[in-house]
Write a protein that holds these residues in place. Structure first.
Motif, short mmCIF file in Angstrom:
data_model
loop_
_atom_site.label_atom_id
_atom_site.label_comp_id
_atom_site.label_asym_id
_atom_site.label_seq_id
_atom_site.Cartn_x
_atom_site.Cartn_y
_atom_site.Cartn_z
N VAL A 57 0.80 -1.09 0.07
CA VAL A 57 0.07 -0.03 0.07
C VAL A 57 0.82 1.32 0.00
CG1 VAL A 57 -1.58 1.25 1.25
CG2 VAL A 57 -1.91 -1.10 1.14
N VAL A 58 2.05 1.29 0.77
CA VAL A 58 2.94 2.39 0.83
C VAL A 58 3.66 2.51 -0.34
CG1 VAL A 58 5.10 3.34 2.20
CG2 VAL A 58 2.90 2.07 3.35
N MET A 59 3.96 1.40 -1.02
CA MET A 59 4.86 1.30 -2.19
C MET A 59 4.01 1.54 -3.56
SD MET A 59 7.06 -2.20 -1.83
CE MET A 59 8.15 -2.33 -0.29
N VAL A 60 2.68 1.42 -3.53
CA VAL A 60 1.85 1.83 -4.47
C VAL A 60 1.45 3.30 -4.48
CG1 VAL A 60 -0.57 1.89 -5.18
CG2 VAL A 60 0.44 -0.05 -4.74
N ALA A 61 1.47 4.01 -3.25
CA ALA A 61 1.54 5.64 -3.08
C ALA A 61 2.70 6.37 -3.57
CB ALA A 61 1.33 5.97 -1.47
N VAL A 62 3.91 5.55 -3.30
CA VAL A 62 5.14 6.08 -3.66
C VAL A 62 5.28 5.99 -5.19
CG1 VAL A 62 7.53 5.72 -3.52
CG2 VAL A 62 6.31 5.78 -1.36
N PHE A 63 5.11 4.73 -5.67
CA PHE A 63 5.11 4.47 -7.11
C PHE A 63 4.04 5.27 -8.01
CE2 PHE A 63 6.96 -0.04 -6.15
CZ PHE A 63 8.21 0.37 -5.89
N GLY A 64 2.86 5.33 -7.29
CA GLY A 64 1.91 6.01 -8.07
C GLY A 64 2.35 7.69 -8.36
N ALA A 65 2.99 8.26 -7.17
CA ALA A 65 3.49 9.56 -7.45
C ALA A 65 4.49 9.62 -8.26
CB ALA A 65 3.88 10.03 -5.88
N LEU A 66 5.56 8.93 -8.12
CA LEU A 66 6.78 8.65 -9.16
C LEU A 66 6.41 8.46 -10.55
CD1 LEU A 66 9.28 7.42 -6.57
CD2 LEU A 66 9.01 9.68 -7.27
N ILE A 67 5.70 7.32 -10.72
CA ILE A 67 5.55 6.82 -12.18
C ILE A 67 4.36 7.32 -12.81
CG2 ILE A 67 5.32 4.75 -13.18
CD1 ILE A 67 7.04 3.07 -11.01
N LEU A 68 3.18 7.22 -11.94
CA LEU A 68 2.10 7.82 -12.67
C LEU A 68 1.62 9.24 -12.42
CD1 LEU A 68 -0.28 4.73 -11.55
CD2 LEU A 68 0.90 5.11 -13.61
N GLY A 69 2.48 9.91 -11.72
CA GLY A 69 2.22 11.41 -11.33
C GLY A 69 1.14 11.82 -10.56
N GLU A 70 0.73 10.37 -9.70
CA GLU A 70 -0.62 10.94 -8.97
C GLU A 70 0.01 11.86 -7.67
OE1 GLU A 70 -2.70 6.55 -9.86
OE2 GLU A 70 -1.90 6.87 -7.88
N TRP A 82 -0.52 11.48 2.86
CA TRP A 82 0.79 11.01 2.81
C TRP A 82 0.92 10.37 4.53
CZ3 TRP A 82 3.53 8.73 -0.20
CH2 TRP A 82 3.64 9.36 -1.66
N ALA A 83 0.52 11.30 5.36
CA ALA A 83 0.37 10.86 6.82
C ALA A 83 -0.20 9.34 6.80
CB ALA A 83 -0.39 11.88 7.80
N GLY A 84 -1.08 9.08 6.31
CA GLY A 84 -1.93 7.69 6.39
C GLY A 84 -0.91 6.82 5.95
N VAL A 85 -0.19 7.02 4.84
CA VAL A 85 0.50 6.16 4.36
C VAL A 85 1.84 5.84 5.28
CG1 VAL A 85 2.41 5.98 2.40
CG2 VAL A 85 0.23 6.65 1.83
N ALA A 86 2.44 6.87 5.91
CA ALA A 86 3.42 6.61 6.92
C ALA A 86 3.02 5.97 8.12
CB ALA A 86 3.82 8.14 7.31
#
Length: 143
Positions: free
Chosen positions: A108-121, A128-132
């Protein structure tokens, strides 16, 4: 001390990485394909990867209606799913389910990071607090 390859932690983290890539590749691959058909294609790829592993010990296996870009990412998504499942079950064999599963959910954390980096989400500060918190929870449960 067990070698790293024999630890449930390694396999659970690898499962999380591949599960995260599954979501990213599927998101890209499903762009011009119906979601049910995309899931079907992904499942075929998973079965083929598992069949390949069985082929190494004695095993077997054309799709032309999908655009090449979508096909590529659906195949990548399927490969990531298969790798995740294999790592997850290895982690479960070596460790406690109550500790393996939360580490696997680091996807779940990695999808948030990859989504931001790869998909520009874009995620809000609250997101981000929830992800943390998810990351912290998984780490605390695994220890």
């Amino acid at each position: 001390m067990a070698p790293l390859v024999g630890t449930w932690q390694l396999w659970a983290v690898l499962a999380a990485v591949f599960a995260a890539l599954t979501a990213i590749f599927a998101k890209i691959g499903v762009a011009n394909v119906g979601s049910d058909f995309a899931t079907f294609v992904r499942t075929i790829v998973i079965l083929a990867a598992l069949a390949l592993m069985l082929t190494l010990t004695k095993g077997w296996q054309s799709l032309s209606t999908i655009q090449p870009r979508s096909a590529l990412f659906l195949v990548l998504s399927g490969l990531a799913t298969g790798a995740s499942w294999l790592c997850y079950f290895r982690a479960l064999k070596l460790g406690d389910a109550a500790r393996v599963a939360p580490v696997d959910k680091l996807s779940v954390v990695m999808v948030a990071v990859f989504g931001a980096l790869i998909l520009g989400e874009r995620l809000s500060a609250m997101n981000w607090a929830g992800v943390a918190l998810i990351a912290a929870g998984a780490i605390l449960v695994a220890r």
